[in-house]
Design a protein around this motif. Sequence first.
Motif, PDB file in Angstrom:
ATOM      1  N   ASP A  41       0.858  -1.181   0.000  1.00 43.55           N
ATOM      2  CA  ASP A  41       0.000   0.000   0.000  1.00 43.55           C
ATOM      3  C   ASP A  41       0.897   1.235   0.000  1.00 43.55           C
ATOM      4  OD1 ASP A  41      -2.427   1.459   0.169  1.00 43.55           O
ATOM      5  OD2 ASP A  41      -2.116   1.711   2.320  1.00 43.55           O
ATOM      6  N   PHE A  42       0.657   2.139  -0.941  1.00 37.73           N
ATOM      7  CA  PHE A  42       1.506   3.327  -1.080  1.00 37.73           C
ATOM      8  C   PHE A  42       0.642   4.571  -1.154  1.00 37.73           C
ATOM      9  CE2 PHE A  42       3.673   6.457  -3.778  1.00 37.73           C
ATOM     10  CZ  PHE A  42       4.840   6.631  -3.046  1.00 37.73           C
ATOM     11  N   ASP A  43       1.091   5.626  -0.499  1.00 35.59           N
ATOM     12  CA  ASP A  43       0.386   6.899  -0.560  1.00 35.59           C
ATOM     13  C   ASP A  43       1.422   8.023  -0.508  1.00 35.59           C
ATOM     14  OD1 ASP A  43      -1.754   8.616  -0.730  1.00 35.59           O
ATOM     15  OD2 ASP A  43      -2.331   8.430   1.369  1.00 35.59           O
ATOM     16  N   PHE A  44       1.065   9.167  -1.066  1.00 38.19           N
ATOM     17  CA  PHE A  44       1.965  10.320  -1.013  1.00 38.19           C
ATOM     18  C   PHE A  44       1.150  11.608  -1.075  1.00 38.19           C
ATOM     19  CE2 PHE A  44       1.230   9.832  -5.491  1.00 38.19           C
ATOM     20  CZ  PHE A  44       1.290  11.118  -6.015  1.00 38.19           C
ATOM     21  N   MET A  45       1.797  12.685  -0.664  1.00 41.28           N
ATOM     22  CA  MET A  45       1.222  14.028  -0.782  1.00 41.28           C
ATOM     23  C   MET A  45       2.370  15.031  -0.868  1.00 41.28           C
ATOM     24  SD  MET A  45      -0.017  15.194   3.021  1.00 41.28           S
ATOM     25  CE  MET A  45       0.305  16.918   2.791  1.00 41.28           C
ATOM     26  N   THR A  58       5.866  10.513   1.721  1.00 42.43           N
ATOM     27  CA  THR A  58       5.495   9.199   1.217  1.00 42.43           C
ATOM     28  C   THR A  58       5.273   8.248   2.380  1.00 42.43           C
ATOM     29  OG1 THR A  58       7.838   8.627   0.979  1.00 42.43           O
ATOM     30  CG2 THR A  58       6.699   9.392  -0.992  1.00 42.43           C
ATOM     31  N   LYS A  59       4.373   7.295   2.146  1.00 44.44           N
ATOM     32  CA  LYS A  59       4.079   6.268   3.150  1.00 44.44           C
ATOM     33  C   LYS A  59       3.875   4.958   2.408  1.00 44.44           C
ATOM     34  CE  LYS A  59       0.715   5.089   6.730  1.00 44.44           C
ATOM     35  NZ  LYS A  59      -0.475   5.563   7.455  1.00 44.44           N
ATOM     36  N   ILE A  60       4.581   3.918   2.855  1.00 45.81           N
ATOM     37  CA  ILE A  60       4.437   2.616   2.237  1.00 45.81           C
ATOM     38  C   ILE A  60       4.267   1.561   3.315  1.00 45.81           C
ATOM     39  CG2 ILE A  60       6.928   2.131   2.074  1.00 45.81           C
ATOM     40  CD1 ILE A  60       6.215   0.872  -0.721  1.00 45.81           C
ATOM     41  N   GLU A  77       7.463   5.802   6.615  1.00 47.63           N
ATOM     42  CA  GLU A  77       7.004   7.139   6.238  1.00 47.63           C
ATOM     43  C   GLU A  77       8.245   7.987   6.040  1.00 47.63           C
ATOM     44  OE1 GLU A  77       4.299   8.642   9.185  1.00 47.63           O
ATOM     45  OE2 GLU A  77       2.872   7.028   8.832  1.00 47.63           O
ATOM     46  N   TYR A 100       6.140  15.570  -9.888  1.00 45.56           N
ATOM     47  CA  TYR A 100       5.279  14.388  -9.797  1.00 45.56           C
ATOM     48  C   TYR A 100       5.959  13.147 -10.360  1.00 45.56           C
ATOM     49  CZ  TYR A 100       1.330  11.231 -10.316  1.00 45.56           C
ATOM     50  OH  TYR A 100       0.506  10.139 -10.255  1.00 45.56           O
ATOM     51  N   GLY A 134       1.823   3.686 -11.317  1.00 44.64           N
ATOM     52  CA  GLY A 134       0.755   4.440 -10.670  1.00 44.64           C
ATOM     53  C   GLY A 134      -0.629   3.958 -11.044  1.00 44.64           C
TER      54      GLY A 134
END
Length: 135
Positions: A41-45, A58-60, A77, A100, A134
Motif C-alpha cells: 500500500d503506497f500513498d503520497f502528498m 510518502t508512506k508505504i 514514512e 510528480y 501508478g
Amino acid sequence: MKIKKSPLILKDYFVLDFQYTFHQPTEEINREEVFDSYLIDFDFMTKTDEDGETLLFTKIGINFSGKPTVGYSILVESLTVLDVNSEFKLAPKEKGDLIYFSGLSMAINNLRHFIANMTSYSPMGKYILPIVTGK
C-alpha cells in the motif's frame, strides 16, 4: 556520454517513521513466493514550504494490513525535499510534472534502498521493493 543536469534538485531525504516486524514461518517456505504475495500500500502528498521547496511525503506499507502473512511486515514514512533550479524557466505545469514524475520516482527509490538495507540484516534476507506503476 555527457550528463545534463536536471532542473530538479534533491535537497534532502528523511525517514520519519519505520516499523518492522518479523513473522516467523512455521513451515518451510519459498522466500520469493512469499515476497511476491505481499500486499503493498503506497500513498503520497506534496506541500510547498515557505521557501518554495516541495515537501514530498510518502508512506508505504508492505504486508502491513490487519492480518499480515509470514515474513516481514514493514511501514515506512518518509519526506523528500525537492527544489527546482531557478535558472531553468519552467511553466507551472512543467514544474509540477517534474516533481510528480521525477521527484516521486526518486522518493520511491529512496524508500526501496532504505527497505533493502534494513532487511538485509533480517532472517529472510533483503527485500527489494518491486518496480511499481501508478495504475
